[in-house]
Design an enzyme around this catalytic site. Structure first.
Site, PDB file in Angstrom:
ATOM      1  CE  LYS A 239      -3.831   1.755   2.762  1.00 26.58           C
ATOM      2  NZ  LYS A 239      -4.609   1.748   3.894  1.00 26.58           N
TER       3      LYS A 239
ATOM      4  CB  SER B 143      -8.219   0.826   5.887  1.00 27.16           C
ATOM      5  OG  SER B 143      -8.947   2.014   5.969  1.00 27.16           O
TER       6      SER B 143
ATOM      7  CB  SER C 246      -7.913   3.565   3.165  1.00 23.72           C
ATOM      8  OG  SER C 246      -7.063   2.959   3.895  1.00 23.72           O
TER       9      SER C 246
END
Length: 353
Positions: free
Chosen positions: A122, A223, A199
């Site tokens: 990420k 997330s 997210s």
């Protein structure tokens, strides 16, 4: 090839195109045990790389890291213009790492069961000398001065970083949308853009679309769990302190946790095991020993008790979702796991919704 390149301002960005993936593309992806895949247009032609079996010492290799990385890079080139999972792909570095892993494995110098396995990170996770935008266009030129502990641990075990994946701006949002840098496309519907969850949206899409076998997300209030759910993956929100957050762009220093995202629970457990343990650079990890969930996982669910959500929680839930939930409970019951209904705790009146 989808690779980082300077934009007009000299910032490292990934090239983006709008072409749909070609029919019948033959790029193979490296993976483990996944049995589900988005859409029949993406046939499962992949093979598993090195892994460790339940006995702890058994090793099996079906494809060399060079082959796996080349297949994944080809798949990224073909699929990511539509799916928009990656902010940057480190193709040259991944190839070099794969060549080194090949030589080590063939010479008997494997460093562990994850040696040569590709992974996506990420875009909150720092890599020394690489840009970490954190989902914000304002940080296009933010070059990391060091490498996050989780990334160092994965690389030390021989894993190969394919690139960075999209996130909601500063990881603050559960839909996975990013109006400035782009929103990944949930690969389970090729016709209609659907939210991938956030997210950790890019990691969820990259793993679900088989552009990476494993991925790393972060979870503060859902997330990892949301994109894992929306994209049909296994994801884990770990206890604070189990995995170091050093070198990860923070949202909440008391709630943030890195978490694995994979296509099976076993794969997620393997990735979690590789990252867990104390880190002198993260005070929250002090006194917390590395944790291996695999022995418990391999014992199965016999003897466990599962809490069913109460009837009141079923109101308003889509019928197909409830049917899948009930089938899962029936399957677990058949495997000799007992269950009972449990009332969910109410939120504190002093807490915001």
């Amino acid at each position: 090839m989808l690779v980082p390149r300077p934009d007009a301002g000299g910032n490292e960005v990934a090239r983006r195109e709008t072409a749909l993936p070609a029919e019948g593309e033959g790029a193979r992806s490296a993976r483990f045990n996944a049995t589900r895949q988005p859409d029949d247009r993406y046939p499962d032609r992949s093979l598993p790389p090195v892994r460790q079996g339940p006995g702890g010492g058994h090793r099996r290799q079906a494809v060399l890291p060079v082959d796996a990385v080349e297949a994944l890079l080809a798949r990224i080139e073909a699929q990511d213009p539509k799916f928009r999972a990656f902010t940057a792909v480190y193709a040259a570095d991944a190839r070099l790492a794969a060549e080194g892993a090949d030589r080590a494995i063939r010479s008997g110098h494997t460093v562990g069961p994850l040696h040569g396995v590709p992974v996506a990170l990420k875009d909150l996770v720092d890599l020394d000398g690489r840009i970490t935008m954190g989902g914000s266009a304002a940080h296009r030129a933010r070059v990391a001065a060091g490498t996050a502990t989780v990334a160092r641990r994965l690389i030390a075990q021989g894993m190969i970083v394919l690139g960075k994946t999209h996130t909601v701006e500063f990881a603050y949002g559960g839909w996975g949308t990013n109006q400035h840098l782009g929103t990944p496309w949930n690969p389970w519907d090729l016709q209609t853009p659907r939210t991938p969850g956030g997210s950790s949206s890019g990691t969820g899409v990259a793993v679900a679309a088989r552009m990476a076998p494993w991925g790393l997300g972060t979870d503060t209030g859902g997330s990892v769990r949301l994109p894992a759910s929306f994209c049909g993956l296994s994801g884990l929100k770990v206890t604070v302190g189990r995995i170091s957050t050093h070198g990860i762009v923070p949202l909440s220093t008391t709630l943030d946790t890195p978490g694995p995202m994979a296509r099976t629970v076993e794969d997620a457990a393997l990735l979690y095991r590789a990252m867990s343990g104390p880190d002198p650079l993260d005070p929250t990890t002090r006194g917390i020993e590395p944790h291996d969930p695999l022995p418990t996982l391999y014992r199965g669910v016999r003897g466990l008790r599962l809490a069913r959500m109460p009837e009141s929680e079923r109101d308003g839930v889509d019928a197909a979702v409830l049917a899948a939930y009930d089938r899962a409970l029936d399957t677990l019951a058949d495997l000799a796991a007992g269950s009972s209904r449990s009332a969910c705790p109410s939120a504190s009146p002093t807490c915001s919704p």
